[in-house]
Design an enzyme around this catalytic site. Structure first.
Site, PDB file in Angstrom:
ATOM      1  N   GLU A  70     -12.200  -9.038 -13.578  1.00  0.00           N
ATOM      2  CA  GLU A  70     -13.135  -7.946 -13.820  1.00  0.00           C
ATOM      3  C   GLU A  70     -13.822  -7.505 -12.536  1.00  0.00           C
ATOM      4  O   GLU A  70     -13.880  -6.311 -12.231  1.00  0.00           O
ATOM      5  CB  GLU A  70     -14.198  -8.372 -14.849  1.00  0.00           C
ATOM      6  N   ASP A  91     -12.249 -12.972 -16.940  1.00  0.00           N
ATOM      7  CA  ASP A  91     -13.592 -12.406 -16.981  1.00  0.00           C
ATOM      8  C   ASP A  91     -14.536 -13.557 -16.655  1.00  0.00           C
ATOM      9  O   ASP A  91     -14.692 -14.482 -17.445  1.00  0.00           O
ATOM     10  CB  ASP A  91     -13.900 -11.813 -18.359  1.00  0.00           C
ATOM     11  N   ILE A  93     -17.788 -13.838 -16.373  1.00  0.00           N
ATOM     12  CA  ILE A  93     -18.828 -13.932 -17.407  1.00  0.00           C
ATOM     13  C   ILE A  93     -18.615 -12.781 -18.378  1.00  0.00           C
ATOM     14  O   ILE A  93     -18.859 -11.620 -18.046  1.00  0.00           O
ATOM     15  CB  ILE A  93     -20.260 -13.850 -16.830  1.00  0.00           C
ATOM     16  N   ASP A  94     -18.124 -13.102 -19.547  1.00  0.00           N
ATOM     17  CA  ASP A  94     -18.053 -12.082 -20.591  1.00  0.00           C
ATOM     18  C   ASP A  94     -19.330 -12.220 -21.402  1.00  0.00           C
ATOM     19  O   ASP A  94     -19.618 -13.283 -21.946  1.00  0.00           O
ATOM     20  CB  ASP A  94     -16.809 -12.269 -21.468  1.00  0.00           C
ATOM     21  N   THR A  96     -22.219 -10.414 -19.831  1.00  0.00           N
ATOM     22  CA  THR A  96     -23.141 -10.410 -18.684  1.00  0.00           C
ATOM     23  C   THR A  96     -24.543  -9.992 -19.115  1.00  0.00           C
ATOM     24  O   THR A  96     -25.538 -10.525 -18.619  1.00  0.00           O
ATOM     25  CB  THR A  96     -22.603  -9.490 -17.570  1.00  0.00           C
ATOM     26  N   ASP A 220     -11.652  -8.795 -21.075  1.00  0.00           N
ATOM     27  CA  ASP A 220     -12.606  -9.142 -22.134  1.00  0.00           C
ATOM     28  C   ASP A 220     -11.908  -9.804 -23.317  1.00  0.00           C
ATOM     29  O   ASP A 220     -12.499 -10.636 -23.996  1.00  0.00           O
ATOM     30  CB  ASP A 220     -13.316  -7.885 -22.670  1.00  0.00           C
TER      31      ASP A 220
HETATM   32  C1  LIP Z   1     -18.821  -7.008 -22.373  1.00  0.00           C
HETATM   33  C2  LIP Z   1     -17.914  -7.081 -23.594  1.00  0.00           C
HETATM   34  C3  LIP Z   1     -18.686  -6.668 -24.827  1.00  0.00           C
HETATM   35  C4  LIP Z   1     -19.067  -5.234 -24.673  1.00  0.00           C
HETATM   36  C5  LIP Z   1     -19.915  -5.059 -23.428  1.00  0.00           C
HETATM   37  C6  LIP Z   1     -19.234  -5.600 -22.186  1.00  0.00           C
HETATM   38  P1  LIP Z   1     -18.806  -7.979 -19.832  1.00  0.00           P
HETATM   39  O1  LIP Z   1     -18.117  -7.486 -21.228  1.00  0.00           O
HETATM   40  O2  LIP Z   1     -17.352  -8.292 -23.801  1.00  0.00           O
HETATM   41  O3  LIP Z   1     -17.895  -6.845 -25.995  1.00  0.00           O
HETATM   42  O4  LIP Z   1     -19.729  -4.768 -25.818  1.00  0.00           O
HETATM   43  O5  LIP Z   1     -20.204  -3.725 -23.243  1.00  0.00           O
HETATM   44  O6  LIP Z   1     -18.149  -4.802 -21.799  1.00  0.00           O
HETATM   45  O7  LIP Z   1     -19.071  -6.717 -19.082  1.00  0.00           O
HETATM   46  O8  LIP Z   1     -20.048  -8.715 -20.158  1.00  0.00           O
HETATM   47  O9  LIP Z   1     -17.780  -8.807 -19.189  1.00  0.00           O
END
Ligand code: LIP
Length: 274
Positions: A70, A91, A93-94, A96, A220
């Site tokens: 990412e 990713d 940190i999914d 964030t 993601d």
């Molecule tokens: C997040 C996603 C989440 C979405 C957020 C964001 P990140 O990923 O996993 O489902 O609703 O907008 O994209 O940016 O925290 O890796």
């Protein structure tokens, strides 16, 4: 391939633990936050550090493999390209936004594709100490315990996980709210955990019956997708067609029947392809 896959899996678990340590250490500290595509699309120094660390650990062992991350993608702005080569998709940190706001649903997510198909997926929630693992054809597990999706067939009795997402484009927000309105009306309720990877893992364990989101990226959902699928869930594009790994949208449901019902109540938002 089986032998190689085992080696990939061992390394994936090792790097997930290391990523988890870094995330855990930073969780309660002050965060250095930056924004990407808009003011609600966040990145922290920890996201970047975890991605660098993990890529360098994997590259040491597999220098010829491909990598999609990412934060590297955000930094270089390069067009994403998924090839047949073994590819490690990360990713760091999914969730964030959760991380920034000290909400514990933060995941390290790692999927490996070979011939453009996902063969292993690991999602680790270090704050909650939950390690979700899967290898293609071998089931999905949470801390070693086998997972099974709920088996729910009726939308009226289902909980559907969905998200507001990070786009602040007025038209997209409006369409998402309209979809949420329809899902609330049609179901037992909706939930949002703030992370695509976590949402897919919850469907895998039967904590919620389905998950749908428009606007996410391959990093993601690639690992969570395999975990949900290996737990018996169906994965598709929300329109009902086959999932497009670059299509920026996903529907996961515990049964085909539930997936079809959800698909038919939604407006299918075109987020463009990666
Ligand atoms: C997040 C996603 C989440 C979405 C957020 C964001 P990140 O990923 O996993 O489902 O609703 O907008 O994209 O940016 O925290 O890796």
């Amino acid at each position: 391939l089986d032998h190689q896959l085992k080696e990939y899996y061992t390394l994936a678990l090792e790097v997930a633990e290391k990523a988890g340590e870094v995330i855990r250490d930073a969780f309660n500290k002050e965060k250095m936050i930056d924004t990407k595509s808009c003011a609600a699309d966040l990145v922290t120094v920890t996201d970047q550090a975890v991605e660098k660390l993990v890529f360098s650990l994997i590259r040491e062992k597999y220098p010829t493999h491909k990598f999609i991350g990412e934060e590297t993608t955000a930094e270089t702005g390069e067009k994403l390209e998924l090839t047949d080569h073994p590819t490690w998709i990360i990713d760091p940190i999914d969730g964030t936004t959760n991380f920034v706001h000290r909400i514990p649903e933060v995941c390290f997510s790692l999927g490996v594709t070979v011939n453009k198909e996902v063969v292993l997926g690991v999602v680790y929630l270090p704050i909650l100490n939950q390690m979700y693992t899967s290898q293609r054809g071998q089931g999905a597990f949470l801390n070693g315990e086998k997972l099974t999706a709920s088996g729910q067939t009726d939308l009226k009795q289902a909980v559907v996980i969905c998200e507001g997402g990070s786009s602040r484009d007025a038209d997209i927000v409006e369409k998402k709210i309209a979809n949420i309105h329809r899902l609330v009306s049609a179901s037992h309720g909706i939930r949002s955990y703030g992370s695509a990877a976590a949402n897919l893992c919850r469907v895998a364990q039967g904590a919620g019956d389905a998950y749908v989101e428009y606007g996410i990226h391959i990093w993601d959902f690639i690992a969570g997708m395999l975990i949900a699928r290996e737990a018996g869930a169906v994965i598709m594009d929300p329109s009902g067609s086959a999932i497009d790994l670059m299509g920026r949208r996903v529907l996961a449901a515990s049964t085909q029947s539930l997936a079809s019902q959800i698909s038919s109540v939604l407006t299918h938002i075109d987020m463009g392809r990666d």
